[in-house]
Design an enzyme around this catalytic site. Structure first.
Site, PDB file in Angstrom:
ATOM      1  CB  ALA A 250      -0.889  -0.071   1.818  1.00 57.04           C
ATOM      2  N   GLY A 252       2.255   2.551  -3.162  1.00 56.70           N
ATOM      3  CA  GLY A 252       1.581   3.402  -3.420  1.00 56.70           C
ATOM      4  C   GLY A 252       0.245   4.159  -3.647  1.00 56.70           C
ATOM      5  CG  ASP A 253      -2.866   1.934  -2.911  1.00 57.95           C
ATOM      6  OD1 ASP A 253      -3.059   1.854  -3.792  1.00 57.95           O
ATOM      7  OD2 ASP A 253      -3.177   0.306  -2.142  1.00 57.95           O
TER       8      ASP A 253
HETATM    9  O1  RIB Z   1      -2.011  -1.798  -2.950  1.00 65.94           O
HETATM   10  C1  RIB Z   1      -2.155  -3.185  -1.982  1.00 65.94           C
HETATM   11  C2  RIB Z   1      -3.546  -3.576  -2.124  1.00 65.94           C
HETATM   12  O2  RIB Z   1      -3.476  -4.385  -3.080  1.00 65.94           O
HETATM   13  C3  RIB Z   1      -3.598  -4.274  -1.060  1.00 65.94           C
HETATM   14  O3  RIB Z   1      -4.179  -3.819   0.247  1.00 65.94           O
HETATM   15  C4  RIB Z   1      -4.900  -5.409  -1.632  1.00 65.94           C
HETATM   16  O4  RIB Z   1      -6.168  -5.434  -0.610  1.00 65.94           O
HETATM   17  C5  RIB Z   1      -4.508  -4.876  -3.034  1.00 65.94           C
HETATM   18  O5  RIB Z   1      -5.746  -4.820  -3.530  1.00 65.94           O
END
Ligand code: RIB
Length: 313
Positions: A250, A252-253
């Protein structure tokens, strides 16, 4: 710019095992206790943006199972508007199976479940809230037609759209040309541009290809090496912050969520990238997807270990 951020994307529950190394094909590796952690690229970005100070509406689809109902409660705790999350009974909510190795790297397999039921018609139903938005943020763990519908609506309403093209996929030119910002990693950029070999020479070329497809701002994320930015006023590398990685899941998120949050506050793209890099650096020092997303005061107070604090311009 309106301050509201619309995040459209997946909501997953991550089933995580810490392992000594990522298993090779055919290999079995003994791991830690099972960790059940809120995740999903869309949800992580929504939570990342909200904790970074953003006013977030999250559009997603979950089931009425425990994973789905718990997820909605969690998003509310982060102050996210959940009114546009569709609940579809009779299926399972999204689940991701994740291995996290000792060096912080991971491997992820997703069972999309309800995420596959977020449809173009759900986007059209939320037109009213789009009209109030300053920025839209989307990834690729939902059907491509739905991503297309978001791009269409955002373009019609003249709202800048960020696409984080993860997981990697080839995308139609019709969607790409409607984007304001794209944030692939190197592998995703190679897929989008048909690049065979990734190296230092190919990164600027991939960015140029994407820019030439009509995307105003291209940000190729390079993990601990920072990002490569190309827009009408700048092209080049922007180094990141060095931290000891515990779990890169995560990162990148969190980068994308914080980027959207900073842009919704009318920060410049360089300021927004620096803010997002700080947020992502903090996130990799922590275990898990959503639990790793930092709050605004942590991001503002973040200093590079050793006292180094890169100046932003
Ligand atoms: O980018 C990480 C995410 O990728 C994780 O939280 C998992 O759920 C997938 O969607």
């Amino acid at each position: 710019m309106n301050k509201k951020i619309i995040v459209v994307g997946s909501s997953n529950t991550d089933m995580v095992v810490k392992v000594p190394h990522i298993p090779a094909p055919g290999e079995t590796v003994m791991g830690s206790e099972l960790l059940t952690i809120p995740g999903g690229k869309g949800a992580n970005q929504a939570v990342g943006a909200a904790r970074a100070g953003g006013d977030v509406v999250f559009i997603a689809c979950v089931s009425d199972d425990t994973f789905g109902t718990d997820a909605i409660e969690n998003y509310k705790k982060d102050g996210i508007n959940t009114s546009f999350i569709k609940v579809k009974p009779g299926i399972h909510s999204g689940v991701a199976l994740i291995n996290v190795a000792e060096d912080g790297e991971n491997s992820i397999a997703v069972a999309p479940g309800a995420n596959s039921h977020l449809l173009p018609e759900d986007i059209l139903k939320s037109r009213e809230v789009f009209a109030e938005a300053g920025i839209v943020l989307v990834q690729l763990e939902i059907p491509l037609e739905t991503v297309g519908a978001v791009a269409e609506l955002a373009a019609e309403l003249n709202i800048p759209m960020i696409l984080n093209p993860a997981p990697g996929a080839k995308l139609p030119a019709d969607i790409l040309k409607k984007l304001s910002i794209i944030t692939p990693n190197e592998t995703e950029a190679a897929l989008l541009t048909g690049t065979k070999e990734i190296n230092d020479d190919s990164i600027p070329l991939m960015a140029r290809d994407l820019y030439d497809m009509g995307i105003e701002t291209v940000i190729i994320t390079l993990g601990s090496r920072g990002v490569y930015l190309l827009n009408s006023t700048f092209q080049g590398y922007i180094p990141g912050y060095t931290v000891k990685a515990v779990d890169t899941t995560a990162a990148g998120d969190v980068f994308n969520g914080a980027l959207a949050s900073a842009l919704s506050e009318n920060k410049t793209i360089r300021q927004a990238i620096d803010f997002a890099q700080r947020a992502a650096a903090i996130s990799v020092t922590r275990m898990g997807a959503q639990p790793s997303a930092p709050k605004l005061d942590e991001i503002s107070g973040f200093r590079q270990a050793g006292g180094y604090n890169r100046k932003n311009n």
